[in-house]
Motif scaffolding. Structure first.
Motif, mmCIF file in Angstrom:
data_model
loop_
_atom_site.group_PDB
_atom_site.id
_atom_site.type_symbol
_atom_site.label_atom_id
_atom_site.label_comp_id
_atom_site.label_asym_id
_atom_site.label_seq_id
_atom_site.Cartn_x
_atom_site.Cartn_y
_atom_site.Cartn_z
ATOM 1 N N GLU A 434 22.647 -36.835 15.328
ATOM 2 C CA GLU A 434 23.899 -36.145 15.634
ATOM 3 C C GLU A 434 23.755 -34.631 15.549
ATOM 4 O O GLU A 434 24.425 -33.896 16.273
ATOM 5 C CB GLU A 434 25.002 -36.617 14.667
ATOM 6 N N GLU A 435 22.906 -34.127 14.675
ATOM 7 C CA GLU A 435 22.751 -32.685 14.498
ATOM 8 C C GLU A 435 21.483 -32.148 15.157
ATOM 9 O O GLU A 435 21.143 -30.982 14.985
ATOM 10 C CB GLU A 435 22.740 -32.344 13.001
ATOM 11 N N SER A 436 20.804 -32.991 15.897
ATOM 12 C CA SER A 436 19.543 -32.567 16.508
ATOM 13 C C SER A 436 19.790 -31.607 17.671
ATOM 14 O O SER A 436 20.689 -31.807 18.489
ATOM 15 C CB SER A 436 18.768 -33.786 17.010
ATOM 16 N N ARG A 437 18.958 -30.553 17.745
ATOM 17 C CA ARG A 437 19.059 -29.595 18.850
ATOM 18 C C ARG A 437 18.283 -30.053 20.073
ATOM 19 O O ARG A 437 18.129 -29.314 21.045
ATOM 20 C CB ARG A 437 18.583 -28.224 18.364
ATOM 21 N N LEU A 438 17.825 -31.303 20.037
ATOM 22 C CA LEU A 438 17.298 -31.911 21.262
ATOM 23 C C LEU A 438 18.419 -32.177 22.263
ATOM 24 O O LEU A 438 18.169 -32.317 23.462
ATOM 25 C CB LEU A 438 16.587 -33.233 20.935
ATOM 26 N N HIS A 439 19.633 -32.265 21.742
ATOM 27 C CA HIS A 439 20.793 -32.476 22.623
ATOM 28 C C HIS A 439 20.884 -31.322 23.638
ATOM 29 O O HIS A 439 20.911 -30.142 23.265
ATOM 30 C CB HIS A 439 22.072 -32.536 21.795
ATOM 31 N N GLY A 440 20.913 -31.684 24.904
ATOM 32 C CA GLY A 440 21.007 -30.683 25.960
ATOM 33 C C GLY A 440 19.670 -30.191 26.487
ATOM 34 O O GLY A 440 19.632 -29.413 27.457
ATOM 35 N N VAL A 441 18.576 -30.614 25.877
ATOM 36 C CA VAL A 441 17.244 -30.192 26.308
ATOM 37 C C VAL A 441 16.767 -31.114 27.432
ATOM 38 O O VAL A 441 16.923 -32.333 27.357
ATOM 39 C CB VAL A 441 16.250 -30.224 25.126
ATOM 40 N N GLU A 442 16.187 -30.520 28.489
ATOM 41 C CA GLU A 442 15.616 -31.317 29.569
ATOM 42 C C GLU A 442 14.197 -31.737 29.187
ATOM 43 O O GLU A 442 13.515 -31.082 28.395
ATOM 44 C CB GLU A 442 15.613 -30.525 30.873
ATOM 45 N N ILE A 443 13.738 -32.834 29.775
ATOM 46 C CA ILE A 443 12.441 -33.399 29.418
ATOM 47 C C ILE A 443 11.324 -32.368 29.569
ATOM 48 O O ILE A 443 10.465 -32.228 28.686
ATOM 49 C CB ILE A 443 12.132 -34.646 30.272
ATOM 50 N N PHE A 444 11.330 -31.600 30.651
ATOM 51 C CA PHE A 444 10.235 -30.652 30.875
ATOM 52 C C PHE A 444 10.229 -29.550 29.814
ATOM 53 O O PHE A 444 9.189 -28.938 29.538
ATOM 54 C CB PHE A 444 10.314 -30.052 32.282
ATOM 55 N N GLU A 445 11.411 -29.288 29.182
ATOM 56 C CA GLU A 445 11.495 -28.245 28.170
ATOM 57 C C GLU A 445 10.868 -28.667 26.833
ATOM 58 O O GLU A 445 10.682 -27.827 25.948
ATOM 59 C CB GLU A 445 12.956 -27.851 27.943
ATOM 60 N N LEU A 446 10.541 -29.947 26.711
ATOM 61 C CA LEU A 446 9.844 -30.388 25.502
ATOM 62 C C LEU A 446 8.429 -29.817 25.447
ATOM 63 O O LEU A 446 7.866 -29.636 24.379
ATOM 64 C CB LEU A 446 9.783 -31.919 25.453
ATOM 65 N N ARG A 447 7.846 -29.550 26.641
ATOM 66 C CA ARG A 447 6.502 -28.984 26.731
ATOM 67 C C ARG A 447 5.524 -29.777 25.861
ATOM 68 O O ARG A 447 4.802 -29.220 25.017
ATOM 69 C CB ARG A 447 6.500 -27.504 26.344
ATOM 70 N N LEU A 448 5.517 -31.107 26.097
ATOM 71 C CA LEU A 448 4.612 -31.972 25.348
ATOM 72 C C LEU A 448 3.167 -31.678 25.747
ATOM 73 O O LEU A 448 2.888 -31.289 26.885
ATOM 74 C CB LEU A 448 4.942 -33.443 25.605
ATOM 75 N N PRO A 449 2.225 -31.871 24.848
ATOM 76 C CA PRO A 449 0.824 -31.587 25.170
ATOM 77 C C PRO A 449 0.290 -32.567 26.211
ATOM 78 O O PRO A 449 0.827 -33.674 26.361
ATOM 79 C CB PRO A 449 0.120 -31.770 23.822
ATOM 80 N N PRO A 450 -0.739 -32.185 26.949
ATOM 81 C CA PRO A 450 -1.358 -33.107 27.906
ATOM 82 C C PRO A 450 -1.806 -34.387 27.202
ATOM 83 O O PRO A 450 -2.393 -34.335 26.120
ATOM 84 C CB PRO A 450 -2.565 -32.309 28.428
ATOM 85 N N GLY A 451 -1.483 -35.520 27.801
ATOM 86 C CA GLY A 451 -1.779 -36.807 27.180
ATOM 87 C C GLY A 451 -0.574 -37.450 26.543
ATOM 88 O O GLY A 451 -0.677 -38.541 25.969
ATOM 89 N N ALA A 452 0.593 -36.788 26.626
ATOM 90 C CA ALA A 452 1.832 -37.350 26.070
ATOM 91 C C ALA A 452 2.924 -37.272 27.123
ATOM 92 O O ALA A 452 3.007 -36.298 27.872
ATOM 93 C CB ALA A 452 2.258 -36.602 24.816
#
Length: 516
Positions: A434-452
């Motif tokens: 409920e308090e996570s700032r992931l709310h509203g973030v687009e998938i590409f904005e996660l900038r996950l490392p290559p392989g994830a």
């Protein structure tokens, strides 16, 4: 030719076997079904299993079981499997920064708790000798892994905090068992009468020796198992669990702590990236659940409802001292060395749930014929039931009030899939709080490392494959597939954004933990 008595008794034996299989299978299925009820209510499953045992006992279905020696042997056997399951399913990176605090809490904390409970019991309970008061304090001072984590599985805690609880529950059984046995033997008519300094040195030597045996067998036999891995995941799982039981037996034969040996050995094996890891963890968890069910039902059978009523008031008195004084003091004395925030100390104080371990240890004085201890089992049994009902349902509320919940809860998932194992890939589940700032973030904005990559989003019960522009919402559950080399980096990245928002990474955070 006359029929031998054994052959003539075969039909009766077969009928008895059929009856016991019917009872056993029914209890097992009811116990498995009870897990869902326990998860919804927030109560540990141990209460339901104890209730089943009481219902089957002499005051219910009429099954009589009053052999404390057999109960102790079966209890120890179940604890070996429970500790093995705990070690096999514990991630070393998630607890390594918590090992030192947990070790201090499991030793110094236990001593403080025993002393406080003993003083209160000697003062408040009539005609209670110091030795029996110390024995009572030792019996109730061990937290129970099964009780704690049946509740905490659904509470999203920071890794450092859950790591302390997880490691403590694995470590503290060994010193408490040694202390209870030493005190019970000291009070028994035929027991040894060594000085306290000798008992202390002996306990330290047994703990260190058991830990060394567990590490050695875990590393050596783990390498052997990897080299000679069987094609069958089932056979390999049996071999891994067999190694952990061997560690207990070797340590016990060497007059060291078998309980610390089995946990440490399982911890080493579980973090060696052995083949068939998912199958091994699944098999270990199945044995752990079976041991818990059998242990709690057996302890319920051993209890006599007619005697329990007399111990309600003493159990409440001792339990209040333990919960409100002894446990908080033991946490403060242990955590002060590590600058743990007061909110986390408060939670650790309240989260010290008791379970099967104290009830099993309460049978030790009975088997050693310790005088004036017939009532201990009943008092501990009542104490565990009452204070589990008080503490367990309030833990999620306590975490929210103290503000220590993790806004994005990430857990590793065991997926029984050979292709994933061959590719060196793992699956991680992330829940957007409920308090996570992931709310509203687009998938590409996660900038996950290559392989994830995020492969699935479940929102309000509906699952879909996300695109790079999919916007995350509160309550979303994500499945993230990552290769082993980038798994920890992926989890850390998601947590950083959950705490700081989409711009996380432009500056370093003080809360980053290499163990995440």
């Amino acid at each position: 030719m006359p029929v031998t008595p054994l052959l003539s008794a075969t039909p009766q034996l077969t009928d008895s076997l059929t009856l016991w299989l019917l009872i056993g299978a029914t209890v097992l299925l009811v116990s498995v079904a009870a897990v869902r009820l326990a998860n919804r209510s927030g109560l540990p499953t141990l209460l339901i299993y104890l209730a089943i045992g009481l219902a089957l006992g002499e005051s219910g279905a009429g099954i009589k079981f009053d052999n404390s020696a057999i109960a102790q042997v079966l209890g120890y056997s179940a604890l070996v499997l429970i500790l093995a399951e705990g070690g096999l399913t514990t991630s070393w990176p998630s607890i390594k920064q918590s090992v030192a605090p947990a070790a201090v809490l499991s030793t110094l904390g236990v001593v403080v708790s025993v002393a406080v409970v003993a003083v209160a019991a000697h003062t408040l309970l009539d005609d209670l000798s110091w030795t029996v008061a110390l024995l009572l304090g030792a019996i109730v001072s061990s937290t129970d892994a099964a009780a704690v984590f049946s509740v905490l599985r659904v509470v999203p805690l920071p890794r450092r905090l859950s790591g302390v609880l997880e490691a403590e529950s694995g470590f503290n059984d060994a010193p408490v068992v040694l202390l209870v046995v030493a005190l019970a033997e000291r009070s028994s008519p035929h027991g040894s009468n060594h000085s306290w300094w000798f008992v202390g040195v002996e306990a330290v030597a047994e703990l260190v020796g058991g830990a060394l045996i567990g590490v050695a067998l875990g590393f050596l036999l783990g390498r052997v198992l990897r080299w000679s891995a069987a094609g069958s995941s089932g056979l390999f799982s049996i071999a891994v669990v067999g190694v952990t039981v061997l560690a207990y037996a070797v340590a016990d034969f060497a007059h060291t702590s078998g309980f610390i040996a089995v946990y440490v050995c399982a911890l080493v094996l579980g973090n060696q990236h052995l083949p068939h890891r998912s199958a091994v963890r699944g098999f270990g968890q199945a044995l752990g659940w079976l041991a818990q069910i059998g242990l709690f039902v057996m302890l319920g059978l051993l209890a006599s409802p007619e005697r329990l009523g007399d111990q309600i008031v003493p159990a409440i008195v001792v339990g209040l001292v333990l919960l409100l004084v002894a446990r908080p003091l033991s946490v403060v004395a242990s955590m002060a060395w590590f600058k743990v925030p007061w909110r986390e100390q408060a939670f650790l104080s309240w989260a010290g749930l008791r379970g099967a371990v104290p009830v099993v240890l309460a049978t030790v004085p009975l088997t050693l014929d310790t005088p004036d201890t017939d009532w201990l089992f009943d008092l501990v049994f009542v104490l565990v039931i009452i204070f589990t009902i008080v503490q367990a349902p309030t833990l999620p509320w306590i975490t929210k009030k103290l503000g220590i919940t993790e806004p994005a809860h990430a857990v590793d998932l065991d997926i029984e899939a050979t292709p994933l194992e061959e590719l060196g890939a793992e699956v991680v589940q992330v829940t957007v709080g409920e308090e996570s700032r992931l709310h509203g973030v687009e998938i590409f904005e996660l900038r996950l490392p290559p392989g994830a990559n995020v492969t699935l989003v479940v929102r309000e019960g509906e699952g879909f494959v996300p695109t790079s522009s999919t916007v995350l919402r509160r309550g979303d559950a994500l499945l993230v597939v990552a290769t082993e080399p980038v798994r920890r980096q992926t989890i850390r990245r998601i947590r950083d954004i959950s705490r700081e928002g989409r711009l996380a990474g432009w500056r370093t955070t003080s809360e980053d933990s290499p163990g995440d």
